[in-house]
Scaffold this motif. Structure first.
Motif, PDB file in Angstrom:
ATOM      1  N   ALA A   1     -18.373   0.152   3.689  1.00  0.00           N
ATOM      2  CA  ALA A   1     -17.138   0.789   3.232  1.00  0.00           C
ATOM      3  C   ALA A   1     -15.951   0.077   3.865  1.00  0.00           C
ATOM      4  O   ALA A   1     -16.079  -0.554   4.911  1.00  0.00           O
ATOM      5  N   VAL A   2     -14.800   0.189   3.212  1.00  0.00           N
ATOM      6  CA  VAL A   2     -13.552  -0.355   3.730  1.00  0.00           C
ATOM      7  C   VAL A   2     -12.536   0.776   3.778  1.00  0.00           C
ATOM      8  O   VAL A   2     -12.379   1.510   2.809  1.00  0.00           O
ATOM      9  N   PHE A   3     -11.875   0.921   4.925  1.00  0.00           N
ATOM     10  CA  PHE A   3     -10.833   1.930   5.093  1.00  0.00           C
ATOM     11  C   PHE A   3      -9.527   1.214   5.396  1.00  0.00           C
ATOM     12  O   PHE A   3      -9.466   0.385   6.300  1.00  0.00           O
ATOM     13  N   ARG A   4      -8.463   1.528   4.642  1.00  0.00           N
ATOM     14  CA  ARG A   4      -7.122   1.001   4.911  1.00  0.00           C
ATOM     15  C   ARG A   4      -6.300   2.106   5.548  1.00  0.00           C
ATOM     16  O   ARG A   4      -6.272   3.225   5.041  1.00  0.00           O
ATOM     17  N   THR A   5      -5.619   1.774   6.631  1.00  0.00           N
ATOM     18  CA  THR A   5      -4.840   2.777   7.337  1.00  0.00           C
ATOM     19  C   THR A   5      -3.650   2.123   8.024  1.00  0.00           C
ATOM     20  O   THR A   5      -3.526   0.896   8.032  1.00  0.00           O
ATOM     21  N   ASP A   6      -2.778   2.965   8.597  1.00  0.00           N
ATOM     22  CA  ASP A   6      -1.672   2.454   9.401  1.00  0.00           C
ATOM     23  C   ASP A   6      -2.238   1.637  10.554  1.00  0.00           C
ATOM     24  O   ASP A   6      -3.345   1.896  11.020  1.00  0.00           O
ATOM     25  N   ARG A   7      -1.473   0.698  11.008  1.00  0.00           N
ATOM     26  CA  ARG A   7      -1.920  -0.142  12.122  1.00  0.00           C
ATOM     27  C   ARG A   7      -2.172   0.736  13.348  1.00  0.00           C
ATOM     28  O   ARG A   7      -1.296   1.456  13.797  1.00  0.00           O
ATOM     29  N   LEU A   8      -3.376   0.670  13.855  1.00  0.00           N
ATOM     30  CA  LEU A   8      -3.757   1.402  15.059  1.00  0.00           C
ATOM     31  C   LEU A   8      -3.850   0.392  16.190  1.00  0.00           C
ATOM     32  O   LEU A   8      -4.355  -0.717  16.004  1.00  0.00           O
ATOM     33  N   SER A   9      -3.369   0.764  17.336  1.00  0.00           N
ATOM     34  CA  SER A   9      -3.408  -0.179  18.450  1.00  0.00           C
ATOM     35  C   SER A   9      -4.796  -0.203  19.079  1.00  0.00           C
ATOM     36  O   SER A   9      -5.469   0.816  19.186  1.00  0.00           O
TER      37      SER A   9
ATOM     38  N   ARG B   1      -9.034  -6.291   9.816  1.00  0.00           N
ATOM     39  CA  ARG B   1      -8.136  -7.246   9.167  1.00  0.00           C
ATOM     40  C   ARG B   1      -6.731  -6.669   9.089  1.00  0.00           C
ATOM     41  O   ARG B   1      -6.544  -5.569   8.578  1.00  0.00           O
ATOM     42  N   PRO B   2      -5.725  -7.400   9.537  1.00  0.00           N
ATOM     43  CA  PRO B   2      -4.349  -6.924   9.367  1.00  0.00           C
ATOM     44  C   PRO B   2      -3.912  -7.078   7.914  1.00  0.00           C
ATOM     45  O   PRO B   2      -4.270  -8.043   7.245  1.00  0.00           O
ATOM     46  N   LEU B   3      -3.154  -6.091   7.418  1.00  0.00           N
ATOM     47  CA  LEU B   3      -2.561  -6.140   6.079  1.00  0.00           C
ATOM     48  C   LEU B   3      -1.054  -6.094   6.265  1.00  0.00           C
ATOM     49  O   LEU B   3      -0.470  -5.016   6.349  1.00  0.00           O
ATOM     50  N   GLY B   4      -0.448  -7.230   6.365  1.00  0.00           N
ATOM     51  CA  GLY B   4       0.984  -7.252   6.619  1.00  0.00           C
ATOM     52  C   GLY B   4       1.278  -6.788   8.032  1.00  0.00           C
ATOM     53  O   GLY B   4       0.474  -6.950   8.944  1.00  0.00           O
ATOM     54  N   ARG B   5       2.462  -6.179   8.208  1.00  0.00           N
ATOM     55  CA  ARG B   5       2.860  -5.743   9.554  1.00  0.00           C
ATOM     56  C   ARG B   5       2.498  -4.304   9.842  1.00  0.00           C
ATOM     57  O   ARG B   5       2.478  -3.891  10.989  1.00  0.00           O
ATOM     58  N   ARG B   6       2.200  -3.495   8.812  1.00  0.00           N
ATOM     59  CA  ARG B   6       2.072  -2.056   9.037  1.00  0.00           C
ATOM     60  C   ARG B   6       0.678  -1.490   8.861  1.00  0.00           C
ATOM     61  O   ARG B   6       0.414  -0.373   9.284  1.00  0.00           O
ATOM     62  N   PHE B   7      -0.208  -2.199   8.212  1.00  0.00           N
ATOM     63  CA  PHE B   7      -1.505  -1.628   7.882  1.00  0.00           C
ATOM     64  C   PHE B   7      -2.645  -2.533   8.337  1.00  0.00           C
ATOM     65  O   PHE B   7      -2.459  -3.715   8.587  1.00  0.00           O
ATOM     66  N   ILE B   8      -3.837  -1.942   8.431  1.00  0.00           N
ATOM     67  CA  ILE B   8      -5.052  -2.700   8.732  1.00  0.00           C
ATOM     68  C   ILE B   8      -6.168  -2.238   7.807  1.00  0.00           C
ATOM     69  O   ILE B   8      -6.143  -1.125   7.275  1.00  0.00           O
TER      70      ILE B   8
ATOM     71  N   MET C   1       0.843  -1.175   0.000  1.00  0.00           N
ATOM     72  CA  MET C   1       0.000   0.000   0.000  1.00  0.00           C
ATOM     73  C   MET C   1       0.886   1.236   0.000  1.00  0.00           C
ATOM     74  O   MET C   1       1.871   1.295   0.728  1.00  0.00           O
ATOM     75  N   LYS C   2       0.528   2.212  -0.812  1.00  0.00           N
ATOM     76  CA  LYS C   2       1.324   3.426  -0.915  1.00  0.00           C
ATOM     77  C   LYS C   2       0.733   4.531  -0.042  1.00  0.00           C
ATOM     78  O   LYS C   2      -0.480   4.715   0.020  1.00  0.00           O
ATOM     79  N   ARG C   3       1.616   5.267   0.616  1.00  0.00           N
ATOM     80  CA  ARG C   3       1.162   6.346   1.507  1.00  0.00           C
ATOM     81  C   ARG C   3       0.426   7.455   0.761  1.00  0.00           C
ATOM     82  O   ARG C   3      -0.377   8.156   1.351  1.00  0.00           O
ATOM     83  N   GLY C   4       0.682   7.622  -0.527  1.00  0.00           N
ATOM     84  CA  GLY C   4      -0.002   8.664  -1.297  1.00  0.00           C
ATOM     85  C   GLY C   4      -1.491   8.418  -1.436  1.00  0.00           C
ATOM     86  O   GLY C   4      -2.251   9.324  -1.751  1.00  0.00           O
ATOM     87  N   LYS C   5      -1.926   7.190  -1.204  1.00  0.00           N
ATOM     88  CA  LYS C   5      -3.352   6.866  -1.302  1.00  0.00           C
ATOM     89  C   LYS C   5      -4.119   7.165  -0.015  1.00  0.00           C
ATOM     90  O   LYS C   5      -5.330   7.066   0.015  1.00  0.00           O
ATOM     91  N   LEU C   6      -3.407   7.509   1.045  1.00  0.00           N
ATOM     92  CA  LEU C   6      -4.057   7.819   2.318  1.00  0.00           C
ATOM     93  C   LEU C   6      -4.579   9.255   2.260  1.00  0.00           C
ATOM     94  O   LEU C   6      -3.896  10.196   2.632  1.00  0.00           O
ATOM     95  N   ASP C   7      -5.800   9.417   1.780  1.00  0.00           N
ATOM     96  CA  ASP C   7      -6.323  10.753   1.506  1.00  0.00           C
ATOM     97  C   ASP C   7      -7.611  11.091   2.262  1.00  0.00           C
ATOM     98  O   ASP C   7      -8.175  12.159   2.078  1.00  0.00           O
TER      99      ASP C   7
END
Length: 107
Positions: free
Chosen positions: A61-69, A90-97, A1-7
């Motif tokens: 809707a589905v929102f992808r973001t940095d992993r929040l605790s 849902r976790p997406l790898g180690r950094r995103f959910i 996932m690219k950070r530029g898509k976090l809008d």
């Protein structure tokens, strides 16, 4: 996932249990912010169906973001001028959910 898509700015909120007043009656509960982050709004779907002899609609809707605790399905997301109940985290790898959500007020 690219950070530029976090809008899309989202706020994750948790229900705060109501306190008790002087007569020991429960106060109404409210929602408090626990996290704020930028997210990618991935998809938005919906459907209409017949339930209890009435047409009912549902928006998702589905929102992808940095992993929040400590995000739970009992929390909600406020984004796009709408409150969304979280139905799955849902976790997406180690950094995103991914936060799978249903619009509040939908059946």
């Amino acid at each position: 996932m690219k950070r530029g898509k976090l809008d899309t700015l989202i706020k994750v909120q948790r229900e705060i249990a109501g306190a008790r007043n002087a007569l020991n009656e429960p106060e109404p509960s409210s929602w408090g912010d626990i996290a704020e982050a930028l997210a990618e709004h991935v998809q938005m779907g919906g459907r209409e169906y017949l339930a209890n002899h009435a047409i009912t609609s549902e928006r998702r809707a589905v929102f992808r973001t940095d992993r929040l605790s400590d995000v739970r399905v009992s929390d909600r997301v406020v984004a796009l001028a709408q409150a969304w109940n979280i139905t799955e985290v849902r976790p997406l790898g180690r950094r995103f959910i991914e936060l799978h959500c249903k619009a509040e007020g939908s059946a």
